[in-house]
Design a protein around this motif. Structure first.
Motif, PDB file in Angstrom:
ATOM      1  N   ASP A  80       0.808  -1.225   0.000  1.00  7.86           N
ATOM      2  CA  ASP A  80       0.000   0.000   0.000  1.00  7.86           C
ATOM      3  C   ASP A  80       0.839   1.272   0.000  1.00  7.86           C
ATOM      4  O   ASP A  80       0.301   2.379   0.038  1.00  7.86           O
ATOM      5  CB  ASP A  80      -0.947   0.024   1.198  1.00  7.86           C
ATOM      6  N   LEU A  81       2.173   1.131  -0.027  1.00  5.47           N
ATOM      7  CA  LEU A  81       3.099   2.273  -0.105  1.00  5.47           C
ATOM      8  C   LEU A  81       2.881   3.282   1.018  1.00  5.47           C
ATOM      9  O   LEU A  81       3.064   4.484   0.852  1.00  5.47           O
ATOM     10  CB  LEU A  81       2.968   2.970  -1.462  1.00  5.47           C
ATOM     11  N   GLY A  82       2.479   2.780   2.173  1.00  7.05           N
ATOM     12  CA  GLY A  82       2.337   3.629   3.352  1.00  7.05           C
ATOM     13  C   GLY A  82       1.069   4.452   3.400  1.00  7.05           C
ATOM     14  O   GLY A  82       0.913   5.294   4.293  1.00  7.05           O
ATOM     15  N   ALA A  83       0.146   4.251   2.461  1.00  8.85           N
ATOM     16  CA  ALA A  83      -1.108   5.022   2.442  1.00  8.85           C
ATOM     17  C   ALA A  83      -2.220   4.228   3.137  1.00  8.85           C
ATOM     18  O   ALA A  83      -2.157   3.001   3.256  1.00  8.85           O
ATOM     19  CB  ALA A  83      -1.502   5.349   1.014  1.00  8.85           C
ATOM     20  N   LYS A  84      -3.256   4.945   3.561  1.00 10.97           N
ATOM     21  CA  LYS A  84      -4.358   4.318   4.290  1.00 10.97           C
ATOM     22  C   LYS A  84      -5.654   4.272   3.486  1.00 10.97           C
ATOM     23  O   LYS A  84      -6.423   3.326   3.594  1.00 10.97           O
ATOM     24  CB  LYS A  84      -4.605   5.058   5.610  1.00 10.97           C
ATOM     25  N   ASP A  85      -5.932   5.310   2.698  1.00 12.05           N
ATOM     26  CA  ASP A  85      -7.182   5.344   1.943  1.00 12.05           C
ATOM     27  C   ASP A  85      -6.925   4.949   0.490  1.00 12.05           C
ATOM     28  O   ASP A  85      -5.822   5.098  -0.025  1.00 12.05           O
ATOM     29  CB  ASP A  85      -7.807   6.739   2.006  1.00 12.05           C
ATOM     30  N   PHE A  86      -7.964   4.464  -0.166  1.00 12.02           N
ATOM     31  CA  PHE A  86      -7.825   3.938  -1.528  1.00 12.02           C
ATOM     32  C   PHE A  86      -7.399   5.011  -2.518  1.00 12.02           C
ATOM     33  O   PHE A  86      -6.664   4.728  -3.460  1.00 12.02           O
ATOM     34  CB  PHE A  86      -9.144   3.304  -1.977  1.00 12.02           C
ATOM     35  N   THR A  87      -7.860   6.243  -2.325  1.00  7.31           N
ATOM     36  CA  THR A  87      -7.507   7.310  -3.251  1.00  7.31           C
ATOM     37  C   THR A  87      -6.003   7.543  -3.280  1.00  7.31           C
ATOM     38  O   THR A  87      -5.381   7.615  -4.343  1.00  7.31           O
ATOM     39  CB  THR A  87      -8.223   8.623  -2.868  1.00  7.31           C
ATOM     40  N   THR A  88      -5.409   7.640  -2.083  1.00 10.50           N
ATOM     41  CA  THR A  88      -3.963   7.855  -1.998  1.00 10.50           C
ATOM     42  C   THR A  88      -3.189   6.639  -2.472  1.00 10.50           C
ATOM     43  O   THR A  88      -2.163   6.759  -3.151  1.00 10.50           O
ATOM     44  CB  THR A  88      -3.562   8.191  -0.551  1.00 10.50           C
ATOM     45  N   ILE A  89      -3.683   5.461  -2.132  1.00 10.24           N
ATOM     46  CA  ILE A  89      -3.014   4.227  -2.558  1.00 10.24           C
ATOM     47  C   ILE A  89      -2.972   4.144  -4.079  1.00 10.24           C
ATOM     48  O   ILE A  89      -1.918   3.890  -4.681  1.00 10.24           O
ATOM     49  CB  ILE A  89      -3.728   2.990  -1.972  1.00 10.24           C
ATOM     50  N   ASN A  90      -4.109   4.365  -4.716  1.00 14.51           N
ATOM     51  CA  ASN A  90      -4.163   4.291  -6.180  1.00 14.51           C
ATOM     52  C   ASN A  90      -3.279   5.355  -6.823  1.00 14.51           C
ATOM     53  O   ASN A  90      -2.636   5.103  -7.845  1.00 14.51           O
ATOM     54  CB  ASN A  90      -5.608   4.440  -6.658  1.00 14.51           C
ATOM     55  N   PHE A  91      -3.248   6.540  -6.229  1.00 19.17           N
ATOM     56  CA  PHE A  91      -2.395   7.600  -6.768  1.00 19.17           C
ATOM     57  C   PHE A  91      -0.927   7.197  -6.713  1.00 19.17           C
ATOM     58  O   PHE A  91      -0.195   7.319  -7.700  1.00 19.17           O
ATOM     59  CB  PHE A  91      -2.615   8.892  -5.982  1.00 19.17           C
ATOM     60  N   ARG A  92      -0.493   6.684  -5.567  1.00 14.14           N
ATOM     61  CA  ARG A  92       0.912   6.297  -5.412  1.00 14.14           C
ATOM     62  C   ARG A  92       1.261   5.107  -6.295  1.00 14.14           C
ATOM     63  O   ARG A  92       2.369   5.030  -6.839  1.00 14.14           O
ATOM     64  CB  ARG A  92       1.212   5.999  -3.942  1.00 14.14           C
ATOM     65  N   LEU A  93       0.325   4.172  -6.439  1.00 10.72           N
ATOM     66  CA  LEU A  93       0.569   3.028  -7.315  1.00 10.72           C
ATOM     67  C   LEU A  93       0.689   3.482  -8.772  1.00 10.72           C
ATOM     68  O   LEU A  93       1.515   2.962  -9.524  1.00 10.72           O
ATOM     69  CB  LEU A  93      -0.557   2.003  -7.173  1.00 10.72           C
ATOM     70  N   ALA A  94      -0.133   4.452  -9.158  1.00  7.05           N
ATOM     71  CA  ALA A  94      -0.054   4.981 -10.521  1.00  7.05           C
ATOM     72  C   ALA A  94       1.290   5.656 -10.754  1.00  7.05           C
ATOM     73  O   ALA A  94       1.907   5.486 -11.814  1.00  7.05           O
ATOM     74  CB  ALA A  94      -1.194   5.960 -10.770  1.00  7.05           C
ATOM     75  N   VAL A  95       1.766   6.418  -9.777  1.00  7.27           N
ATOM     76  CA  VAL A  95       3.078   7.055  -9.888  1.00  7.27           C
ATOM     77  C   VAL A  95       4.165   5.995 -10.021  1.00  7.27           C
ATOM     78  O   VAL A  95       5.073   6.116 -10.853  1.00  7.27           O
ATOM     79  CB  VAL A  95       3.349   7.964  -8.675  1.00  7.27           C
ATOM     80  N   LEU A  96       4.069   4.943  -9.214  1.00  6.65           N
ATOM     81  CA  LEU A  96       5.054   3.859  -9.283  1.00  6.65           C
ATOM     82  C   LEU A  96       5.075   3.216 -10.664  1.00  6.65           C
ATOM     83  O   LEU A  96       6.141   2.973 -11.244  1.00  6.65           O
ATOM     84  CB  LEU A  96       4.745   2.808  -8.215  1.00  6.65           C
ATOM     85  N   GLY A  97       3.888   2.945 -11.211  1.00  2.60           N
ATOM     86  CA  GLY A  97       3.814   2.340 -12.533  1.00  2.60           C
ATOM     87  C   GLY A  97       4.353   3.247 -13.623  1.00  2.60           C
ATOM     88  O   GLY A  97       5.065   2.795 -14.529  1.00  2.60           O
ATOM     89  N   LEU A  98       4.046   4.533 -13.528  1.00  5.41           N
ATOM     90  CA  LEU A  98       4.544   5.488 -14.516  1.00  5.41           C
ATOM     91  C   LEU A  98       6.064   5.622 -14.435  1.00  5.41           C
ATOM     92  O   LEU A  98       6.737   5.738 -15.459  1.00  5.41           O
ATOM     93  CB  LEU A  98       3.886   6.851 -14.300  1.00  5.41           C
ATOM     94  N   ILE A  99       6.601   5.587 -13.225  1.00  5.91           N
ATOM     95  CA  ILE A  99       8.055   5.650 -13.056  1.00  5.91           C
ATOM     96  C   ILE A  99       8.716   4.412 -13.672  1.00  5.91           C
ATOM     97  O   ILE A  99       9.705   4.511 -14.406  1.00  5.91           O
ATOM     98  CB  ILE A  99       8.431   5.774 -11.569  1.00  5.91           C
ATOM     99  N   ALA A 100       8.170   3.245 -13.355  1.00  6.85           N
ATOM    100  CA  ALA A 100       8.749   2.001 -13.865  1.00  6.85           C
ATOM    101  C   ALA A 100       8.775   1.993 -15.390  1.00  6.85           C
ATOM    102  O   ALA A 100       9.746   1.527 -16.004  1.00  6.85           O
ATOM    103  CB  ALA A 100       7.941   0.804 -13.344  1.00  6.85           C
ATOM    104  N   TYR A 101       7.730   2.523 -16.003  1.00  6.87           N
ATOM    105  CA  TYR A 101       7.629   2.522 -17.469  1.00  6.87           C
ATOM    106  C   TYR A 101       8.470   3.632 -18.096  1.00  6.87           C
ATOM    107  O   TYR A 101       9.277   3.384 -19.000  1.00  6.87           O
ATOM    108  CB  TYR A 101       6.161   2.689 -17.856  1.00  6.87           C
ATOM    109  N   THR A 102       8.314   4.848 -17.614  1.00  4.42           N
ATOM    110  CA  THR A 102       8.969   5.999 -18.243  1.00  4.42           C
ATOM    111  C   THR A 102      10.475   5.978 -18.065  1.00  4.42           C
ATOM    112  O   THR A 102      11.221   6.454 -18.931  1.00  4.42           O
ATOM    113  CB  THR A 102       8.398   7.306 -17.665  1.00  4.42           C
TER     114      THR A 102
END
Length: 221
Positions: A80-102
């Motif tokens: 969950d990358l240290g987040a508690k609510d789904f909105t923050t979790i999804n945001f951080r996961l999206a950033v992680l995925g974009l970093i891995a790809y870009t």
């Protein structure tokens, strides 16, 4: 004509898009630089890892990577990358995925810049006793970055547009709001024009400014 916009927060949606772009750009630049260093490293294991990573990630669709961060990392492995609510979790996961790809494209852009540095400078650095990390940090990378401002600008613009894929895991950025508005309003063309104009406002000034920077810092050979 624009009465249908009431009840929709366009600025908030584009602000999320900007945040996704900025955080992902910073992370991609850091990770991409490390990958580029691995690609030119004298250590076979590091070169191998960099090569395999680039060849695999570049050939996987970004949508697959973004969805995997949600279904694979979060829902299956509980990351969950240290987040508690789904909105923050999804945001951080999206950033992680974009970093891995870009970062794969950042790496290749930087590697092309590294190849423009004359071999004689590297040999001279070794002759005066500089180690590989010192040569890379003091001699090679500064010139490589100056040579690839243009290509990195293209990567940044592509990243800005790629943030729309984050809508696949429910991140409330511009593309998700656009889809919601199209489903609820009978203004398909007008909505499309509004969001297209929004992305032009994000990418065009960036391209013009960094294009000017590229000319200013270009290495004269």
């Amino acid at each position: 004509m624009f009465d249908f916009l009431e009840g929709y927060d366009l600025l908030a949606a584009f602000w999320v898009t900007i945040q996704l772009t900025v955080y992902s750009a910073i992370g991609s630049l850091i990770w991409g630089t490390l990958l580029a260093a691995m690609r030119v490293s004298p250590v076979p294991l590091m070169r191998g890892f960099g090569t395999v990573y680039i060849n695999i990630v570049r050939n996987i669709p970004l949508t697959v990577i973004i969805v995997f961060t949600s279904l694979g990392l979060f829902q299956t492995l509980g990351v969950d990358l240290g987040a508690k609510d789904f909105t923050t979790i999804n945001f951080r996961l999206a950033v992680l995925g974009l970093i891995a790809y870009t970062s794969a494209f950042v790496c290749e852009a930087l590697r092309s810049g590294i190849n423009t540095v004359p071999l004689g400078q590297v040999e001279a650095a070794r002759a005066i006793g500089l180690s590989f990390p010192q040569t890379l940090r003091l001699i090679v990378m500064p010139q490589a970055f100056r040579s690839v401002v243009g290509p990195l600008t293209n990567v940044l613009i592509a990243l800005t547009k790629n943030t729309t894929v984050a809508a696949a895991i429910g991140v409330g950025e511009a593309a998700l709001l656009m889809r919601e508005m199209i489903e609820n309003e009978a203004q398909l063309i007008l909505i499309s024009v509004i969001f297209a104009f929004g992305f032009i406002c994000l990418t065009l000034p960036t391209g013009l400014f960094l294009g000017w920077v590229a000319k200013k810092v270009a290495v004269k050979r």
